[in-house]
Design a protein around this motif. Sequence first.
Motif: not given
Lengths: 121, 108
Positions: B32, B34, B36, B49, B87, B89, B91, B94-97, B99, B101
């Motif tokens: 889980y 991702n 960016y 993802y 970055y 992240q 996943s 859920i739902p305390q996403w 990232f 640094q």
Amino acid sequence: QVQLQESGPGLVKPSGTLSLTCAVSGGSISSNSWWSWVRQPPGKGLEWIGEIYHGGSTSYNPSLKSRVTISVDKSKNQFYLKLNSVTAADTAVYYCARGITRSGTNWFDPWGQGTLVTVSS
Amino acid sequence: DIQMTQSPSSLSASVGDRVTITCRASQSISSYLNWYQQKPGKAPKIMIYAASTLQSGVPSRFSGSGSGTDFTLTISSLQPEDFATYYCQQSYSIPQWTFGQGTKVEIK
């Protein structure tokens, strides 16, 4: 395709309330997605603030939970962020983003362009 | 909450170089994860993802791998448009996403 656009005051006084709107276009806010706010202090990384589902249920970052309210207006296809008792540490670019669930996982896409909010007297 | 740590924080590379960025989770997050890309003054853009699935439209020179706690983003041949901050992240929670640094990829 879905697009998001943030709006709101760019300057907020210390101890005041930061209020932002995210307008969703190209799709319905009632779709099977969730709607988030993420912020980024100048020169720093990304911090998830919280999110709302179209039914109105919310989740917040524990570090901000006592000061944050996220709400939705389905008739306007918009959702909102309120952050109270702000300090200079809340100065950041604030992004709204759509949360997607597919193939058993989740990610943010798309994001709004972001809006800089400065906390200063 | 789950902490995400990226390394390095920044790197300098030349066009054509192979670049690898690492992301480590403070606990197992399965796949889980991702990635960016963020360019200056722009919003983040989803690249990968589920640790290794390329988002539609993302060039095939980008790839992701890993599971559990250790993940990598690889750019096989760096192009001028790839200079940006990346970055990770998680996943999983859920739902305390959360990232990482960020890793800034700069021109050498």
